[in-house]
Design an enzyme around this catalytic site. Sequence first.
Site, PDB file in Angstrom:
ATOM      1  N   LYS A   1       0.841  -1.196   0.000  1.00  0.00           N
ATOM      2  CA  LYS A   1       0.000   0.000   0.000  1.00  0.00           C
ATOM      3  C   LYS A   1       0.878   1.248   0.000  1.00  0.00           C
ATOM      4  O   LYS A   1       1.823   1.347   0.789  1.00  0.00           O
ATOM      5  CB  LYS A   1      -0.913   0.024   1.233  1.00  0.00           C
TER       6      LYS A   1
ATOM      7  N   GLY B   1      -7.866   3.215  -3.590  1.00  0.00           N
ATOM      8  CA  GLY B   1      -7.407   1.995  -4.235  1.00  0.00           C
ATOM      9  C   GLY B   1      -6.180   2.164  -5.106  1.00  0.00           C
ATOM     10  O   GLY B   1      -5.650   1.190  -5.632  1.00  0.00           O
TER      11      GLY B   1
ATOM     12  N   HIS C   1      -9.708  -2.764  -5.254  1.00  0.00           N
ATOM     13  CA  HIS C   1      -9.679  -1.876  -4.093  1.00  0.00           C
ATOM     14  C   HIS C   1     -10.496  -0.604  -4.286  1.00  0.00           C
ATOM     15  O   HIS C   1     -10.440   0.288  -3.447  1.00  0.00           O
ATOM     16  CB  HIS C   1      -8.238  -1.529  -3.695  1.00  0.00           C
TER      17      HIS C   1
ATOM     18  N   GLU D   1     -11.233   3.847   8.873  1.00  0.00           N
ATOM     19  CA  GLU D   1     -11.444   2.620   8.112  1.00  0.00           C
ATOM     20  C   GLU D   1     -10.827   1.434   8.841  1.00  0.00           C
ATOM     21  O   GLU D   1      -9.696   1.504   9.325  1.00  0.00           O
ATOM     22  CB  GLU D   1     -10.841   2.756   6.704  1.00  0.00           C
TER      23      GLU D   1
ATOM     24  N   ARG E   1     -11.247  13.631   5.411  1.00  0.00           N
ATOM     25  CA  ARG E   1     -12.074  14.369   4.454  1.00  0.00           C
ATOM     26  C   ARG E   1     -13.464  13.743   4.432  1.00  0.00           C
ATOM     27  O   ARG E   1     -13.731  12.748   5.088  1.00  0.00           O
ATOM     28  CB  ARG E   1     -11.468  14.277   3.054  1.00  0.00           C
TER      29      ARG E   1
END
Length: 647
Positions: free
Chosen positions: A158, A165, A235, A275, A297
Amino acid sequence: MIQSLLIANRGEIACRIIRTAREMGIRTIAVYSDADAKALHVRQADEAVHIGPSPTRESYLVGEKIIAAAKASGAQAIHPGYGFLSENAEFAQAVVDAGLVWVGPNPASITAMGLKDAAKKLMAEAGVPVTPGYMGENQDPDYLAEQAAEIGYPVLIKAVAGGGGKGMRKVDSAADFADALASCQREAAASFGNDHVLIEKYILTPRHIEVQIFGDTHGNVVHLFERDCSLQRRHQKVIEEAPAPGMDEATRAELCAAAVRAAKAVDYVGAGTIEFIADASEGLRADRIWFMEMNTRLQVEHPVTEEITGVDLVEWQLRVASGEPIPLAQNELAIDGWAMEARLYAEDPTTGFLPSTGTLVEFDLGYRARIDSGVELGDLISPYYDPMIAKLITSGPNRHAAGYRLLEAVRQVQVWPVKTNAAFLGSCLLDEDFIAGNFDTGLIQRKVDALTTAPPVDDAEKSAGVLNLLRAESGDPMRSPLQRPDGSLDWSVHNSSRLNSLFGFRLNNAPNRLIRMTVDGEPTSVRLAEPLLGNRNKHYGRYGDAWSRLGEGFVHRFTLESRFHGGTAGTAGDGAILSPMPGKIIAVEVAAGDTVVKGQKLLTLEAMKMEHSLTAPFDGVVAELNAVAGAQVQVEALLVKIDAAEE
């Protein structure tokens, strides 16, 4: 209260912010690039300022131009929307330093949560569980490969500055690591200007659960419950819903409390999302849910939270940015019903989800959903920006009702000639595992062939297509052929010889004769008989060299000439690989004369902020190669020609 607001964004989110600002009596200022000079958000705003050429790095990503536009237009505040500069701490600080109100979190909070590796360390210190992995500074490829092996495959690479994604790759084995890392780093550098990555253990049955949080300048932080964003492709979220299927009250309470702790750890102000990734192999359990990242955001999927709570999150953003406290306390917030959102993209699922561009000659999204869109009939979908053109949002008293209403909404989508993923969305909503709530982030990848295959066109549809072509050509859309007593059909059309040459079929004065035609590029025929007549419920139109039927999310093309497009993205049946859109070639994997096998990657094209692989349609030899790394190419440029292998 803020009196004038510049929106440092475009498309759907700019229109969304303008809508709420107008209801609050706030003057709005849009910004636009060359490509967006006639865009919907420009037309809707009270004022608009040009900020540069079409590429984002020369317009929407240039903070100095945004701030200059705000000052020139007399804007009091800047709302960044999502994407672009929304999570750029330097830009946020520059806005504040310019004496403007920043509608977002403090720059320090963005910095603290902006890099995934640093954020995970901070969350661990705050007592929020995080996924195991490597988050160090050493970015040497060999060292990263060693770390991946130590973590154990599969792993997830990542980009530390990533989002949406982009800059993310799942790697199943050590043999695939080097290529995946290089691709991830290229995409991360292009999208975020930072190619550093972290490595996480890939959860084999992952669910993507996120919690909407909100803070103010008075020390208050609340959560607005969770969303499930597990239905994803590469993603990228496809369908989101709130609340999460299978979430019990005890797990919800623990998860939301952890999200509030995470927000308080960085003194968070405004709208944000925490998340989490859940190991759903044994259902949703608090001890199997870990922090992934924080998005500082507003999220694309925020409407589903609005639908179940009755809150306008953009209004909250503007009130909190004006110094007001959060309008509701935690005990005043509750879940009411269920909501789902589908992202309608300008892309073609049948060609590997390649983005589609062009003018919206047909654009009708129906009336069965809340529509958040940034385009209208006649607008241009350009190759410069994200291909999402609208969000369809539905709600109901329970998950079944919300899902059924969303299915009806996507079936109403009629867009042409730009291709959309509407039919794919409908297939996802009808998937038995999705309906049962038994799904994870890998569902689409496992079933992609079934989910992207259009049902065959039966004889009734073919017959209806023929009749609609004739009705349209005769200028009488309600007219049907005259059926004679002997069963034959007669149709009097001006200049019928032109019809015969244009469409390749003929009505004969004998009963049940075959009419030859092509459907979706494949030669076919149908016997036009009384049981097959009618079907005026589908939408037919002529666009370019084809007649098309739009309905239930599918588009079927009725043409004279057969041009077979087979294999994978960007391939043709004759072996000619054409560029599916304007873009830049970033890697060429073959040379002229090479032997290739079906599905082998030939080159990588970068367009619409994503990398797209073009592959061989069949076994053969590279007969012609016109692709050069670094070159810009136009749509339908011949890149590679494959000659089929001799049998």
